[in-house]
Scaffold this motif. Structure first.
Motif, mmCIF file in Angstrom:
data_model
loop_
_atom_site.group_PDB
_atom_site.id
_atom_site.type_symbol
_atom_site.label_atom_id
_atom_site.label_comp_id
_atom_site.label_asym_id
_atom_site.label_seq_id
_atom_site.Cartn_x
_atom_site.Cartn_y
_atom_site.Cartn_z
ATOM 1 N N LEU A 229 0.858 -1.180 0.000
ATOM 2 C CA LEU A 229 0.000 0.000 0.000
ATOM 3 C C LEU A 229 0.892 1.227 0.000
ATOM 4 N N LYS A 230 0.351 2.337 -0.483
ATOM 5 C CA LYS A 230 1.123 3.582 -0.488
ATOM 6 C C LYS A 230 1.351 4.046 0.963
ATOM 7 N N LYS A 231 2.536 4.503 1.236
ATOM 8 C CA LYS A 231 2.869 5.004 2.570
ATOM 9 C C LYS A 231 2.188 6.350 2.807
ATOM 10 N N PRO A 232 1.500 6.515 3.949
ATOM 11 C CA PRO A 232 0.953 7.836 4.272
ATOM 12 C C PRO A 232 2.057 8.895 4.281
ATOM 13 N N GLN A 233 1.795 10.014 3.640
ATOM 14 C CA GLN A 233 2.828 11.036 3.477
ATOM 15 C C GLN A 233 3.217 11.703 4.796
ATOM 16 N N ASN A 234 2.337 11.634 5.779
ATOM 17 C CA ASN A 234 2.632 12.305 7.054
ATOM 18 C C ASN A 234 3.457 11.442 7.998
ATOM 19 N N LEU A 235 3.910 10.266 7.539
ATOM 20 C CA LEU A 235 4.687 9.370 8.389
ATOM 21 C C LEU A 235 6.117 9.223 7.902
ATOM 22 N N SER A 236 7.026 9.054 8.847
ATOM 23 C CA SER A 236 8.385 8.654 8.493
ATOM 24 C C SER A 236 8.370 7.174 8.116
ATOM 25 N N PHE A 237 9.464 6.710 7.518
ATOM 26 C CA PHE A 237 9.543 5.283 7.195
ATOM 27 C C PHE A 237 9.508 4.448 8.474
ATOM 28 N N GLU A 238 10.142 4.928 9.534
ATOM 29 C CA GLU A 238 10.148 4.178 10.797
ATOM 30 C C GLU A 238 8.733 4.060 11.367
ATOM 31 N N GLU A 239 7.973 5.146 11.326
ATOM 32 C CA GLU A 239 6.590 5.103 11.818
ATOM 33 C C GLU A 239 5.730 4.183 10.958
ATOM 34 N N ALA B 76 -5.202 -10.382 10.428
ATOM 35 C CA ALA B 76 -6.493 -9.909 9.916
ATOM 36 C C ALA B 76 -6.446 -10.002 8.406
ATOM 37 N N SER B 77 -7.577 -9.873 7.788
ATOM 38 C CA SER B 77 -7.611 -9.797 6.328
ATOM 39 C C SER B 77 -6.740 -8.642 5.851
ATOM 40 N N LYS B 78 -6.067 -8.847 4.706
ATOM 41 C CA LYS B 78 -5.249 -7.772 4.133
ATOM 42 C C LYS B 78 -6.057 -6.498 3.926
ATOM 43 N N SER B 79 -7.364 -6.663 3.698
ATOM 44 C CA SER B 79 -8.209 -5.492 3.438
ATOM 45 C C SER B 79 -8.252 -4.531 4.614
ATOM 46 N N ARG B 80 -8.021 -5.022 5.821
ATOM 47 C CA ARG B 80 -8.141 -4.175 7.005
ATOM 48 C C ARG B 80 -7.046 -3.106 7.077
ATOM 49 N N LEU B 81 -5.945 -3.297 6.351
ATOM 50 C CA LEU B 81 -4.893 -2.278 6.408
ATOM 51 C C LEU B 81 -5.316 -0.990 5.708
ATOM 52 N N PHE B 82 -6.283 -1.057 4.805
ATOM 53 C CA PHE B 82 -6.763 0.154 4.130
ATOM 54 C C PHE B 82 -7.411 1.125 5.119
ATOM 55 N N PRO B 83 -8.426 0.705 5.914
ATOM 56 C CA PRO B 83 -8.981 1.659 6.883
ATOM 57 C C PRO B 83 -7.984 2.070 7.956
ATOM 58 N N ILE B 84 -7.094 1.159 8.321
ATOM 59 C CA ILE B 84 -6.087 1.516 9.330
ATOM 60 C C ILE B 84 -5.232 2.673 8.832
ATOM 61 N N LEU B 85 -4.728 2.565 7.611
ATOM 62 C CA LEU B 85 -3.880 3.639 7.084
ATOM 63 C C LEU B 85 -4.673 4.928 6.868
ATOM 64 N N ARG B 86 -5.956 4.823 6.513
ATOM 65 C CA ARG B 86 -6.771 6.042 6.400
ATOM 66 C C ARG B 86 -6.903 6.727 7.764
ATOM 67 N N MET B 87 -7.109 5.936 8.801
ATOM 68 C CA MET B 87 -7.223 6.503 10.148
ATOM 69 C C MET B 87 -5.900 7.110 10.612
ATOM 70 N N VAL B 88 -4.801 6.480 10.244
ATOM 71 C CA VAL B 88 -3.476 7.028 10.588
ATOM 72 C C VAL B 88 -3.258 8.346 9.853
ATOM 73 N N GLU B 89 -3.589 8.364 8.566
ATOM 74 C CA GLU B 89 -3.389 9.582 7.773
ATOM 75 C C GLU B 89 -4.257 10.721 8.288
ATOM 76 N N ALA B 90 -5.428 10.393 8.822
ATOM 77 C CA ALA B 90 -6.329 11.411 9.372
ATOM 78 C C ALA B 90 -5.958 11.823 10.790
ATOM 79 N N GLY B 91 -4.945 11.178 11.372
ATOM 80 C CA GLY B 91 -4.515 11.519 12.723
ATOM 81 C C GLY B 91 -5.351 10.880 13.818
ATOM 82 N N LYS B 92 -6.194 9.906 13.466
ATOM 83 C CA LYS B 92 -7.056 9.261 14.460
ATOM 84 C C LYS B 92 -6.399 8.046 15.106
ATOM 85 N N LEU B 93 -5.386 7.499 14.461
ATOM 86 C CA LEU B 93 -4.548 6.446 15.015
ATOM 87 C C LEU B 93 -3.104 6.837 14.770
#
Length: 343
Positions: free
Chosen positions: A133-143, A292-309
């Motif tokens: 998946l594309k890396k969220p732009q607001n994260l470092s590679f370590e994060e 978990a299903s691979k599909s679950r990483l999509f909402p996780i990364l959206r929540m991370v990008e939105a600052g909710k996780l």
């Protein structure tokens, strides 16, 4: 390529920096230049031979990685060289009934990167295109590397298995671990009131800073009584647990009648005491959970990008210090993730 390999089963000393052949991407595969690789307790279990004991050696550990696409194989359409990506560590056949139902972590051929095939403790890594998946732009590679395995595991436990809802009292065991750091946040996201346990005052303080509503030191003999007190005598409605035999009887006693317990590991031992009367009379549900299903990483990364996780990185080390990272994990000296930087 530079890599750290497991030469034998045993302690952290079996991890050795060395040179390995650079892997080539096949059809619908992508080679990434690894920039960061996160450690998990799974790595320790594989190293000791508890998990995948017949794995051929030498072996490269590491389920979690982030990096930059360096080369693509025939048929790859979603990624191109230069893309910054996060690796989804669950590997499945993609065409069986389970996979097509979105339950790929129940695929008969399911594998986890670094456990069943060479992983991320290396300069280069080849994975199927569907595992990126594309890396969220607001994260470092370590994060970014600190997210996949633990957040996927916690998401399935909290959302899919426990079905946490607003008003639930949610007990999260071992708050300093990667899975529990994620579970605290996800449970809060879905409206739970979180009671987190840990074995030190510093970790309890950090759990509160992360969003836990209450904290309990589970090294105290009757810690489960404090959980019941904090819930008005009821106990926790939902429980996130991976602590194993040492704490399991307390977990049962800390759970409310009709409550659900999701188990994703057994760090203190695999054979515990199960008080059956508590289970059937109080109608408890004990639910096993792996990834978990691979599909679950999509909402996780959206929540991370939105600052909710948010990923929590507790320690960053160079690739060649992987053995020291394993010691930090085993000695429970870190709150959050240990991450290897691959320069």
């Amino acid at each position: 390529m530079r890599a750290v390999v497991m030469e034998a089963r045993g302690g952290p000393e079996v991890l050795k920096p060395t040179e390995m052949p650079t892997p080539e991407p096949g059809p619908k595969e992508v080679r990434i230049r690894v920039r960061a690789a996160a450690l998990n307790h799974l790595d320790i279990w594989v190293r000791k031979g508890v998990a995948s004991p017949r794995l051929p050696l030498p072996h490269i550990l590491g389920a979690d990685a982030s990096g930059v696409v360096e080369a693509v194989g025939p048929g790859v359409t979603a990624f191109a060289p230069g893309d910054e990506v996060v690796v989804n560590p669950g590997l499945s056949c993609g065409h069986c009934e389970r996979c097509l139902a979105g339950e790929d972590n129940l695929c008969p051929r399911y594998e986890i990167l670094g456990e069943h095939r060479h992983g991320a403790y290396a300069e280069y890594l080849v994975v199927p295109e569907v595992n990126l998946l594309k890396k969220p732009q607001n994260l470092s590679f370590e994060e970014a590397a600190a997210i996949p395995l633990t957040f996927l595991t916690a998401w399935q436990m909290v959302v899919d298995k426990l079905q946490v809802r607003p008003g639930d009292d949610v007990l999260v065991m071992a708050a300093g671990s990667g899975v529990s750091v994620a579970a605290i946040q996800i449970a809060k996201l879905f409206g739970g009131r979180v009671i987190a346990t840990a074995g030190s005052e510093e970790k309890l303080r950090k759990a509160l800073e992360l969003g836990a509503d209450e904290v309990v030191n589970y090294t105290h003999p009757d810690w489960f009584k404090e959980v019941r007190r904090l819930t008005g005598g009821k106990g926790a409605d939902k429980v996130v647990d991976h602590t194993g035999a040492l704490y399991f009887e307390g977990v049962i006693k800390a759970t409310a009648s009709g409550g659900r317990i999701a188990i994703a590991g057994a760090s203190s031992g695999y054979e515990g005491t199960l008080p059956f009367a508590h289970v059937f009379f109080r109608q408890l549900a004990i639910l096993g959970s792996t990834m978990a299903s691979k599909s679950r990483l999509f909402p996780i990364l959206r929540m991370v990008e939105a600052g909710k996780l948010k990923p929590v990185v507790g320690q960053v080390l160079p690739l060649e210090a992987a053995s020291e990272g394993h010691r930090l994990l085993e000695e429970r000296r870190v709150f959050g993730k240990v991450v290897l930087r691959v320069d």
